[in-house]
Write a protein that holds these residues in place. Structure first.
Motif, PDB file in Angstrom:
ATOM      1  N   THR A  26       3.032  -0.732  -1.492  1.00  0.00           N
ATOM      2  CA  THR A  26       2.736  -0.445  -0.082  1.00  0.00           C
ATOM      3  C   THR A  26       3.710  -1.216   0.808  1.00  0.00           C
ATOM      4  N   MET A  27       3.940  -2.483   0.490  1.00  0.00           N
ATOM      5  CA  MET A  27       4.866  -3.299   1.279  1.00  0.00           C
ATOM      6  C   MET A  27       6.298  -2.794   1.113  1.00  0.00           C
ATOM      7  N   ASP A  28       6.740  -2.625  -0.135  1.00  0.00           N
ATOM      8  CA  ASP A  28       8.144  -2.334  -0.414  1.00  0.00           C
ATOM      9  C   ASP A  28       8.553  -0.882  -0.193  1.00  0.00           C
ATOM     10  N   SER A  29       7.603  -0.012   0.044  1.00  0.00           N
ATOM     11  CA  SER A  29       7.961   1.378   0.351  1.00  0.00           C
ATOM     12  C   SER A  29       8.146   1.577   1.861  1.00  0.00           C
ATOM     13  N   ASN A  30       7.840   0.551   2.647  1.00  0.00           N
ATOM     14  CA  ASN A  30       7.965   0.606   4.098  1.00  0.00           C
ATOM     15  C   ASN A  30       9.432   0.355   4.494  1.00  0.00           C
ATOM     16  N   PRO A  31      10.090   1.337   5.101  1.00  0.00           N
ATOM     17  CA  PRO A  31      11.491   1.151   5.517  1.00  0.00           C
ATOM     18  C   PRO A  31      11.691  -0.036   6.464  1.00  0.00           C
ATOM     19  N   ASN A  32      10.686  -0.372   7.279  1.00  0.00           N
ATOM     20  CA  ASN A  32      10.820  -1.511   8.194  1.00  0.00           C
ATOM     21  C   ASN A  32      10.929  -2.830   7.428  1.00  0.00           C
ATOM     22  N   THR A  74      -9.626 -12.956   3.859  1.00  0.00           N
ATOM     23  CA  THR A  74      -9.982 -11.583   3.473  1.00  0.00           C
ATOM     24  C   THR A  74      -9.649 -11.251   2.016  1.00  0.00           C
ATOM     25  N   GLY A  75      -8.854 -12.094   1.366  1.00  0.00           N
ATOM     26  CA  GLY A  75      -8.424 -11.797   0.000  1.00  0.00           C
ATOM     27  C   GLY A  75      -7.284 -10.797  -0.063  1.00  0.00           C
ATOM     28  N   GLU A  76      -6.712 -10.448   1.109  1.00  0.00           N
ATOM     29  CA  GLU A  76      -5.637  -9.452   1.136  1.00  0.00           C
ATOM     30  C   GLU A  76      -4.313 -10.018   0.646  1.00  0.00           C
ATOM     31  N   PHE A  77      -3.583  -9.202  -0.105  1.00  0.00           N
ATOM     32  CA  PHE A  77      -2.221  -9.504  -0.519  1.00  0.00           C
ATOM     33  C   PHE A  77      -1.338  -9.270   0.700  1.00  0.00           C
ATOM     34  N   ILE A  78      -0.667 -10.324   1.178  1.00  0.00           N
ATOM     35  CA  ILE A  78       0.164 -10.146   2.373  1.00  0.00           C
ATOM     36  C   ILE A  78       1.645 -10.042   2.032  1.00  0.00           C
ATOM     37  N   LEU A 104       6.976 -10.183   3.458  1.00  0.00           N
ATOM     38  CA  LEU A 104       5.600  -9.900   3.862  1.00  0.00           C
ATOM     39  C   LEU A 104       5.449  -8.443   4.278  1.00  0.00           C
ATOM     40  N   ASN A 105       4.259  -7.926   4.028  1.00  0.00           N
ATOM     41  CA  ASN A 105       3.884  -6.599   4.491  1.00  0.00           C
ATOM     42  C   ASN A 105       3.924  -6.621   6.028  1.00  0.00           C
ATOM     43  N   GLU A 106       4.445  -5.562   6.617  1.00  0.00           N
ATOM     44  CA  GLU A 106       4.671  -5.530   8.066  1.00  0.00           C
ATOM     45  C   GLU A 106       3.438  -5.878   8.886  1.00  0.00           C
ATOM     46  N   LYS A 107       2.259  -5.476   8.445  1.00  0.00           N
ATOM     47  CA  LYS A 107       1.070  -5.734   9.269  1.00  0.00           C
ATOM     48  C   LYS A 107       0.723  -7.222   9.357  1.00  0.00           C
ATOM     49  N   PHE A 108       1.412  -8.051   8.563  1.00  0.00           N
ATOM     50  CA  PHE A 108       1.167  -9.493   8.599  1.00  0.00           C
ATOM     51  C   PHE A 108       2.305 -10.272   9.258  1.00  0.00           C
ATOM     52  N   TRP A 109       3.252  -9.567   9.854  1.00  0.00           N
ATOM     53  CA  TRP A 109       4.358 -10.222  10.538  1.00  0.00           C
ATOM     54  C   TRP A 109       3.870 -10.853  11.843  1.00  0.00           C
ATOM     55  N   GLY A 110       4.553 -11.892  12.264  1.00  0.00           N
ATOM     56  CA  GLY A 110       4.313 -12.483  13.586  1.00  0.00           C
ATOM     57  C   GLY A 110       3.038 -13.287  13.705  1.00  0.00           C
ATOM     58  N   LYS A 111       2.441 -13.675  12.583  1.00  0.00           N
ATOM     59  CA  LYS A 111       1.191 -14.424  12.623  1.00  0.00           C
ATOM     60  C   LYS A 111       1.355 -15.862  12.106  1.00  0.00           C
TER      61      LYS A 111
END
Length: 178
Positions: A26-32, A74-78, A104-111
């Motif tokens: 999910t993280m590595d398939s994101n072009p961003n 949350t137990g989420e892989f970031i 990091l997965n994009e949704k966890f950036w900037g935190k």
């Protein structure tokens, strides 16, 4: 080695497992995520599985590698963070060196998670592993990563072109405890 777990206030860092493959894909398939990583997002989960297997071999060979980074709340892989001993392909003309890196997965950036993990890994690398010199490199246009490396205490050494002609920044930190 494979039982090493690092913890910070918000994060848990543990060895990568094959069960992380879906989250890594999910993280590595994101072009961003791959904007500053040669722009080659993963096309299949098999690429994530192969990457995890590669990293797990590094645990055995070098007693260190990139670790799954989990949000405690949350137990989420970031994403992954950690120290790698580079032995296979030179970077900026260097081989057999310790490299700090993260993704990091994009949704966890900037935190602040990357900074938090970075400081924990520097502490472990310098104080437990007794690494003399830690290196890192970031795409020259990746302002966020370059900022994190700088504010974590790394010193900018130089910019260099990789074999594909992409400009990178080379960072370094010396262990002042030795």
């Amino acid at each position: 080695m494979t039982n090493l777990i690092l913890e910070t206030e918000r994060l848990l860092m543990r060895p990568l497992e094959l069960t992380d493959a879906e989250d890594m894909f999910t993280m590595d398939s994101n072009p961003n995520v791959h904007k500053y990583l040669w722009q080659k997002p993963y096309q299949s989960i098999e690429e994530s599985i192969a990457n995890i297997e590669y990293v797990r071999k590094q645990y055995e060979t070098n007693n260190i590698g990139r670790f799954a980074t989990i949000l405690k709340e949350t137990g989420e892989f970031i994403g992954w963070t950690g120290i790698k001993f580079v032995t296979e392909e030179p970077e900026n003309g260097n081989i057999n060196f310790y490299d700090y890196g993260y993704r990091l997965n994009e949704k966890f950036w900037g935190k602040g998670y990357a900074s938090e993990a970075t400081l924990a890994w520097f502490d472990y690398g310098f104080n437990k592993m007794k690494i003399e010199i830690m290196n890192a490199y970031a795409h020259s246009e990746n302002g966020a990563s370059n900022h994190i490396l700088q504010k974590s205490g790394m010193r900018f050494v130089e910019s260099y072109l990789d074999k594909e002609g992409i400009l990178w920044n080379w960072w370094q930190m010396e262990n002042n405890q030795l």
